[in-house]
Motif scaffolding. Structure first.
Motif, PDB file in Angstrom:
ATOM      1  N   ALA A 176     -17.849 -45.786 -67.237  1.00 31.29           N
ATOM      2  CA  ALA A 176     -18.258 -44.408 -66.963  1.00 31.29           C
ATOM      3  C   ALA A 176     -17.702 -43.428 -67.992  1.00 31.29           C
ATOM      4  CB  ALA A 176     -17.808 -44.006 -65.564  1.00 31.29           C
ATOM      5  N   GLY A 177     -16.960 -43.924 -68.982  1.00 30.23           N
ATOM      6  CA  GLY A 177     -16.412 -43.050 -70.010  1.00 30.23           C
ATOM      7  C   GLY A 177     -15.048 -42.490 -69.694  1.00 30.23           C
ATOM      8  N   ILE A 178     -14.359 -43.065 -68.708  1.00 29.62           N
ATOM      9  CA  ILE A 178     -13.031 -42.605 -68.314  1.00 29.62           C
ATOM     10  C   ILE A 178     -11.983 -43.556 -68.898  1.00 29.62           C
ATOM     11  CG2 ILE A 178     -11.468 -42.177 -66.367  1.00 29.62           C
ATOM     12  CD1 ILE A 178     -14.007 -41.620 -64.693  1.00 29.62           C
ATOM     13  N   PRO A 179     -11.077 -43.055 -69.727  1.00 27.16           N
ATOM     14  CA  PRO A 179     -10.041 -43.938 -70.286  1.00 27.16           C
ATOM     15  C   PRO A 179      -9.218 -44.577 -69.172  1.00 27.16           C
ATOM     16  CG  PRO A 179     -10.088 -41.839 -71.447  1.00 27.16           C
ATOM     17  CD  PRO A 179     -10.967 -41.677 -70.239  1.00 27.16           C
ATOM     18  N   ALA A 180      -9.011 -45.871 -69.278  1.00 23.73           N
ATOM     19  CA  ALA A 180      -8.263 -46.597 -68.252  1.00 23.73           C
ATOM     20  C   ALA A 180      -7.584 -47.795 -68.888  1.00 23.73           C
ATOM     21  CB  ALA A 180      -9.200 -47.049 -67.123  1.00 23.73           C
ATOM     22  N   ARG A 181      -6.471 -48.206 -68.288  1.00 27.06           N
ATOM     23  CA  ARG A 181      -5.759 -49.381 -68.777  1.00 27.06           C
ATOM     24  C   ARG A 181      -5.043 -50.050 -67.615  1.00 27.06           C
ATOM     25  NH1 ARG A 181      -1.246 -46.033 -72.332  1.00 27.06           N
ATOM     26  NH2 ARG A 181       0.034 -45.230 -70.614  1.00 27.06           N
ATOM     27  N   GLN A 182      -4.845 -51.342 -67.756  1.00 26.18           N
ATOM     28  CA  GLN A 182      -4.076 -52.092 -66.774  1.00 26.18           C
ATOM     29  C   GLN A 182      -2.595 -51.906 -67.068  1.00 26.18           C
ATOM     30  OE1 GLN A 182      -3.588 -56.475 -67.065  1.00 26.18           O
ATOM     31  NE2 GLN A 182      -4.683 -56.543 -65.130  1.00 26.18           N
ATOM     32  N   VAL A 183      -1.818 -51.626 -66.048  1.00 23.77           N
ATOM     33  CA  VAL A 183      -0.359 -51.601 -66.183  1.00 23.77           C
ATOM     34  C   VAL A 183       0.211 -52.645 -65.233  1.00 23.77           C
ATOM     35  CG1 VAL A 183      -0.106 -49.221 -66.969  1.00 23.77           C
ATOM     36  CG2 VAL A 183      -0.197 -49.684 -64.539  1.00 23.77           C
ATOM     37  N   TYR A 184       1.365 -53.149 -65.567  1.00 20.09           N
ATOM     38  CA  TYR A 184       1.890 -54.250 -64.764  1.00 20.09           C
ATOM     39  C   TYR A 184       3.398 -54.325 -64.876  1.00 20.09           C
ATOM     40  CZ  TYR A 184       2.183 -56.659 -69.252  1.00 20.09           C
ATOM     41  OH  TYR A 184       2.484 -57.001 -70.541  1.00 20.09           O
ATOM     42  N   ALA A 196       0.115 -55.784 -60.743  1.00 19.99           N
ATOM     43  CA  ALA A 196      -0.635 -55.009 -61.735  1.00 19.99           C
ATOM     44  C   ALA A 196      -1.431 -53.930 -61.018  1.00 19.99           C
ATOM     45  CB  ALA A 196      -1.574 -55.924 -62.522  1.00 19.99           C
ATOM     46  N   TRP A 197      -1.573 -52.785 -61.669  1.00 16.58           N
ATOM     47  CA  TRP A 197      -2.395 -51.716 -61.125  1.00 16.58           C
ATOM     48  C   TRP A 197      -3.081 -51.007 -62.286  1.00 16.58           C
ATOM     49  CZ3 TRP A 197       2.954 -51.896 -60.634  1.00 16.58           C
ATOM     50  CH2 TRP A 197       3.702 -50.904 -61.292  1.00 16.58           C
ATOM     51  N   VAL A 198      -3.496 -49.771 -62.113  1.00 12.97           N
ATOM     52  CA  VAL A 198      -4.327 -49.094 -63.106  1.00 12.97           C
ATOM     53  C   VAL A 198      -3.766 -47.718 -63.424  1.00 12.97           C
ATOM     54  CG1 VAL A 198      -6.627 -48.122 -63.557  1.00 12.97           C
ATOM     55  CG2 VAL A 198      -6.410 -50.315 -62.386  1.00 12.97           C
ATOM     56  N   GLU A 199      -3.854 -47.338 -64.699  1.00 12.85           N
ATOM     57  CA  GLU A 199      -3.644 -45.951 -65.102  1.00 12.85           C
ATOM     58  C   GLU A 199      -4.942 -45.415 -65.682  1.00 12.85           C
ATOM     59  OE1 GLU A 199       1.150 -45.773 -66.149  1.00 12.85           O
ATOM     60  OE2 GLU A 199      -0.317 -45.745 -67.790  1.00 12.85           O
ATOM     61  N   VAL A 233       7.894 -51.705 -66.791  1.00 12.74           N
ATOM     62  CA  VAL A 233       6.463 -51.569 -66.531  1.00 12.74           C
ATOM     63  C   VAL A 233       5.777 -51.467 -67.892  1.00 12.74           C
ATOM     64  CG1 VAL A 233       4.624 -50.208 -65.469  1.00 12.74           C
ATOM     65  CG2 VAL A 233       6.846 -50.404 -64.314  1.00 12.74           C
ATOM     66  N   HIS A 234       4.735 -52.275 -68.074  1.00  9.71           N
ATOM     67  CA  HIS A 234       4.029 -52.324 -69.351  1.00  9.71           C
ATOM     68  C   HIS A 234       2.581 -51.915 -69.196  1.00  9.71           C
ATOM     69  CE1 HIS A 234       6.785 -55.535 -71.422  1.00  9.71           C
ATOM     70  NE2 HIS A 234       7.175 -54.305 -71.681  1.00  9.71           N
ATOM     71  N   ALA A 235       2.003 -51.399 -70.278  1.00 16.71           N
ATOM     72  CA  ALA A 235       0.551 -51.293 -70.432  1.00 16.71           C
ATOM     73  C   ALA A 235       0.187 -52.054 -71.693  1.00 16.71           C
ATOM     74  CB  ALA A 235       0.115 -49.833 -70.533  1.00 16.71           C
ATOM     75  N   ARG A 236      -1.015 -52.618 -71.731  1.00 20.06           N
ATOM     76  CA  ARG A 236      -1.447 -53.364 -72.915  1.00 20.06           C
ATOM     77  C   ARG A 236      -2.220 -52.459 -73.870  1.00 20.06           C
ATOM     78  NH1 ARG A 236      -2.165 -57.145 -68.735  1.00 20.06           N
ATOM     79  NH2 ARG A 236      -0.925 -59.036 -69.029  1.00 20.06           N
ATOM     80  N   CYS A 237      -1.947 -52.622 -75.155  1.00 16.70           N
ATOM     81  CA  CYS A 237      -2.659 -51.867 -76.182  1.00 16.70           C
ATOM     82  C   CYS A 237      -2.914 -52.811 -77.358  1.00 16.70           C
ATOM     83  CB  CYS A 237      -1.850 -50.656 -76.637  1.00 16.70           C
ATOM     84  SG  CYS A 237      -2.616 -49.695 -77.950  1.00 16.70           S
ATOM     85  N   TYR A 238      -4.158 -52.885 -77.819  1.00 14.87           N
ATOM     86  CA  TYR A 238      -4.516 -53.840 -78.874  1.00 14.87           C
ATOM     87  C   TYR A 238      -4.386 -53.240 -80.268  1.00 14.87           C
ATOM     88  CZ  TYR A 238      -5.933 -56.776 -75.066  1.00 14.87           C
ATOM     89  OH  TYR A 238      -5.900 -57.548 -73.926  1.00 14.87           O
ATOM     90  N   ASN A 239      -4.263 -51.922 -80.342  1.00 14.26           N
ATOM     91  CA  ASN A 239      -4.054 -51.242 -81.618  1.00 14.26           C
ATOM     92  C   ASN A 239      -2.579 -50.875 -81.728  1.00 14.26           C
ATOM     93  OD1 ASN A 239      -3.864 -49.499 -83.787  1.00 14.26           O
ATOM     94  ND2 ASN A 239      -5.625 -48.256 -83.220  1.00 14.26           N
ATOM     95  N   VAL A 256       3.151 -51.561 -74.198  1.00 13.29           N
ATOM     96  CA  VAL A 256       3.543 -50.152 -74.167  1.00 13.29           C
ATOM     97  C   VAL A 256       4.489 -49.956 -72.984  1.00 13.29           C
ATOM     98  CG1 VAL A 256       2.735 -47.770 -74.059  1.00 13.29           C
ATOM     99  CG2 VAL A 256       1.290 -49.534 -75.095  1.00 13.29           C
ATOM    100  N   ASN A 257       5.677 -49.449 -73.254  1.00 12.66           N
ATOM    101  CA  ASN A 257       6.687 -49.258 -72.210  1.00 12.66           C
ATOM    102  C   ASN A 257       6.376 -47.970 -71.436  1.00 12.66           C
ATOM    103  OD1 ASN A 257       8.995 -48.844 -70.655  1.00 12.66           O
ATOM    104  ND2 ASN A 257      10.381 -49.592 -72.243  1.00 12.66           N
ATOM    105  N   THR A 258       5.889 -48.119 -70.204  1.00  8.67           N
ATOM    106  CA  THR A 258       5.537 -46.965 -69.366  1.00  8.67           C
ATOM    107  C   THR A 258       6.473 -46.811 -68.173  1.00  8.67           C
ATOM    108  OG1 THR A 258       3.978 -48.248 -68.025  1.00  8.67           O
ATOM    109  CG2 THR A 258       3.105 -47.195 -70.002  1.00  8.67           C
TER     110      THR A 258
END
Length: 850
Positions: A176-184, A196-199, A233-239, A256-258
């Motif tokens: 839908a065009g909303i930035p989102a990422r899995q955090v865990y 794991a959940w979502v930001e 708590v981490h988030a994944r980032c490929y860049n 990514v340390n969140t």
């Protein structure tokens, strides 16, 4: 689409990757696509190829990535939230096709068409809430194995574990065009398992939510208090260039340390030095917590020029380890008390922590967190969406169709087939096509290949894949090997946790001139195979397993992928093969037994005799574990406890250094641990006692904020948990009638009725409805206990949330919690554990005396 500067960075990263890896075919393919695709689509495609894991380049056709690129370009230019998201955030967290280690399939346009009408005219924040309600109507939580199904399969199945729910939900938000990422949380510190959940990013800010667990506001979720006790708590980032605060360690994606979003944090600094005190640069440092009875990584880092590495973490205990060559070091760090630690490298048997030690979980007090409850309208909507999902689930299994398929088979096989088809969810028709097609595959093979795989394989493997594996399996091997060997280690397509794909026809043709008559032939062949595939760990996703085709196409495969692919080759060539279930090493069968493929891994064995404390209900990887020191770290062994106990505690092991850990997880989240370092020598037997580091009552109690759950009393009045416990405290026990765990606690309560009646603390027996009181065992205990009250509660969402607040498994009964007069939880347990009644008595007496 993107700015010149951002595009320049993308092309620089992509060109560098192509040059380093020699991916000429990719370069030519992208050049050809420029003639048919728009500039915006190509920019999106360049971004994905610049930062995707190397295995994805070989494993997936460009057409799949084009689907993501085209939809991403559409959203950037024409989507409802076009122009509202910064280009870097959009590229990574909207356009990005990979979320976790899921199988990749086109899904964005599909989900967009499903949900776009629901969010028209809504703000980004409002849209997130609406979309998560939609997700909850499609998918719910269920425990599954570690392989992550694709979002499309999860959608069709209607369930997934938290990692799959969040991967699905992120896909929907991104569509839908909303930035989102899995955090865990890689691993909890206060209890076993992870989560794991979502930001989501809304108008310049990241918010969090439970995937498929909707609320009317963001930054809510049952895990809120739990996350305050996390050490990471981490988030994944490929860049790797996009985010500033990442934990070093190599590979794609970066972590990514969140943690600071959720918990009180502290930056610690670890200095690594050798025995002479000289700082060691470039050493990988592991930050670990004990979870499921063994230490495991939550983060890693690399030491700088002065031998130091820093980490932002929680305020609790970490086991910090490092290795440099043959030297190893380890330290138990209490980050609440100190921020600086020195790790001295030396001989592993001397530097490994041994003896008794306490591992502290970060604590939160009752007044540090408010009890957040859903509003009534939110609860009402959740029930509506749950009903929709229930109706969807009811249609997943076509029993009549399964029975018709089973009619072709023997009665005993027909029953197995119906059971397998009932687990296939939306994939039932594919399996039925495989089971009923007209080719010459023996019916017995069809049944056995389905029995040899995992439940998830039944749900996302097509008929053509099973057919290929059967048609290209060496027919002569069926007569050569026992049935249990043939089906499990030759016909079976699964080697590890990879996605099942057809590979035998390709591998047989590719290696048609290879003759493997002896284990020596296999070893020589492996050397050639190993040298034909290069490794590039910095560009790989460690938990992804490459396909054989993709690996040979690119010329690259990681160490684990190589092992899996080589076993696939051996099976394709008619040789039973496996990864050893204890240590994961490659083995091939010759002369009736499995032999190590790599000669240096031939086992020189000794025997470890484990003397178990008979008073403890031992469970491997729950309250004890055995690890082997290998390549600079301790690696967990896959021990079959039942077989070890049958043999009198004897375990035949490869010679080497082992670590035996027992973990006594206390109700307050801390662990009382014991560590023994054991050397197993070739041809010798060494003994080791297995016992717990016991705790005192005061060490076991906690101070958890819990929700004020509402009950109906016998007189029909509605009363909250905190009001009921305000005067004397209370023991609340949810009783699930006629279930075995509940029967056990009821029998213990009855046997100790006089002791419970003598307590000042009131017992509250909680049942679903009045009919439950007619159950003979519940009735007997209810009449025998004078110090009790009966309460009614629906065992629904609120009871589940209470269980989670006590860090217990929801829907596991009996659910038992001790609540003090202040209305906070001091002790909780779920299911049945031997001696629960005695523990309740001890705790209540202690609290009453105190």
């Amino acid at each position: 689409m993107f700015s010149d500067v951002f595009n320049g960075n993308i092309r620089e990263a992509l060109n560098s990757r192509i040059a380093i890896l020699g991916l000429k075919n990719l370069e030519e393919k992208l050049e050809a696509l420029k003639k048919t695709e728009t500039a915006d689509v190509m920019e999106a495609l360049y971004y994905m190829y610049a930062f995707m894991p190397l295995s994805d380049i070989g494993d997936y056709d460009t057409e799949i990535f084009l689907d993501f690129a085209r939809h991403g370009a559409f959203l950037y230019n024409e989507g409802q939230f076009a122009g509202k998201v910064p280009e870097g955030c959009f590229a990574e967290y909207v356009l990005g096709y990979r979320i976790n280690n899921e199988d990749i399939s086109a899904n964005r346009k599909f989900f967009y068409d499903k949900v776009n009408g629901l969010i028209k005219g809504k703000s980004m924040y409002e849209a997130v809430i609406e979309l998560n309600y939609w997700c909850s109507a499609e998918v719910t939580y269920r425990t599954t194995d570690e392989r992550t199904l694709s979002p499309m399969t999860v959608y069709k199945n209607s369930y997934g574990r938290c990692g799959e729910e969040s991967t699905f939900a992120v896909s929907v938000f991104r569509s839908a065009g909303i930035p989102a990422r899995q955090v865990y949380v890689p691993l909890w510190s206060h209890c076993d398992d992870n989560h794991a959940w979502v930001e989501v990013w809304c108008d310049g800010k990241w918010y969090f939510l439970g995937a498929c667990e909707p609320e009317n506001s963001l930054n809510m979720g049952w895990f809120l208090n739990a996350s305050k006790r996390a050490m990471m708590v981490h988030a994944r980032c490929y860049n790797p260039y996009l985010e500033a605060e990442i934990n070093a360690g190599g590979g794609i994606p970066v972590a990514v340390n969140t943690l600071s979003t959720y918990a009180d944090t502290k930056e610690i600094r670890v200095r690594v030095a050798d025995e002479a005190g000289t700082a060691r640069q470039g050493v990988k440092v592991h930050f670990q917590v004990i979870n499921y009875g063994s230490p495991s990584d939550i983060a890693t880092g690399i030491t700088d020029e002065i031998g130091a590495v820093t980490l932002k973490t929680g305020k609790g205990s970490l086991i910090i380890t490092a290795a440099d060559g043959d030297s190893y070091g380890e330290v138990l760090a209490d980050t609440k008390e100190s921020s600086g630690f020195t790790l001295r490298l030396g001989k592993v048997t001397e530097t490994t922590i041994s003896g008794k030690f306490a591992v502290k979980a970060p604590q939160i007090s009752a007044d540090s967190s408010k009890d957040v409850k859903s509003k009534d309208d939110a609860d009402d909507r959740k029930k509506i969406e749950a009903d929709k999902r229930a109706r969807k689930e009811e249609g997943l299994f076509d029993k009549r169709s399964a029975e018709k398929t089973a009619e072709r088979y023997r009665k005993e096989d027909g029953e197995i087939i119906c059971s397998l088809l009932s687990k296939a969810c939306q994939n039932q028709k594919e399996l039925e096509n495989f089971l009923t097609d007209e080719n010459e595959i023996p019916y017995e093979w069809r049944v056995e290949i389905l029995r040899s795989i995992r439940e998830k394989d039944l749900q996302d493997t097509d008929a053509a894949t099973f057919t290929e594996h059967c048609l290209y399996t060496d027919k002569a091997a069926y007569d050569k090997y026992p049935a249990e060997i043939f089906y499990k280690y030759l016909l079976c397509p699964r080697v590890s946790s990879e996605k099942l794909r057809p590979y035998r026809a390709y591998l047989k043709e590719k290696h048609k001139d290879v003759k493997l008559l002896t284990i020596t032939d296999v070893r020589k062949f492996y050397e050639a195979f190993d040298s034909s595939l290069k490794e590039e760990p910095e560009m790989e996703y460690k938990s992804l397993i490459s396909t054989a085709y993709g690996a040979f196409l690119t010329g690259y495969a990681g160490e684990k992928s190589k092992r899996v692919i080589f076993i696939q080759i051996l099976r394709s060539l008619g040789i039973p093969a496996r990864l050893n279930p204890v240590d994961g090493k490659m083995e091939a069968m010759f002369d009736g037994e499995f032999v190590a493929v790599k000669e240096e891994e031939l086992k020189k064995k000794g025997v470890l005799k484990l003397d178990f404390d008979k008073a403890v209900p031992w469970s491997y990887c729950e309250n004890f574990s055995l690890m082997r020191f290998e390549n600079g770290e301790y690696r967990l062994l896959d021990i079959n406890l039942g077989e070890v106990k049958k043999s009198g505690g004897l375990a035949e092991l490869e010679k080497g250094i082992y670590r035996l850990i027992t973990a006594n997880r206390l109700p307050n989240g801390n662990i009382f641990a014991k560590s023994d370092i054991i050397e197993v020598k070739e041809g010798e037997t060494v003994e080791a006692g297995v016992s717990l580091y016991e705790a005192k009552i005061e060490d076991m109690l906690s101070d958890y904020p819990v929700r004020d759950i509402m009950f109906t009393e016998e007189n029909g009045e509605r009363t909250g948990l905190k009001a009921l416990s305000a005067e004397k405290g209370g023991i609340f026990i949810w009783l699930d009638k006629k279930s075995e765990p509940t029967e056990h606690i009821l029998n213990e309560l009855y046997d100790k009725r006089e002791l419970f009646n003598a307590l000042k603390t009131k017992l509250y027996l909680v049942v679903k409805e009045a009919e439950d009181l007619e159950d003979a065992n519940i009735s007997r205990v209810s009449e025998a206990l004078s110090n009790r009250e009966l309460l009614f509660e629906d065992f629904g969402a609120e009871a589940g949330k209470l269980a989670r607040e006590l860090y217990l498994e929801p829907a596991s009964y009996p659910l038992i919690c001790v609540i003090n007069r202040e209305g906070t939880g001091t002790y909780g347990t779920a299911g049945y554990n031997v001696g629960t009644a005695d523990m309740l008595l001890k705790i209540c007496r202690y609290l009453e005396e105190k």
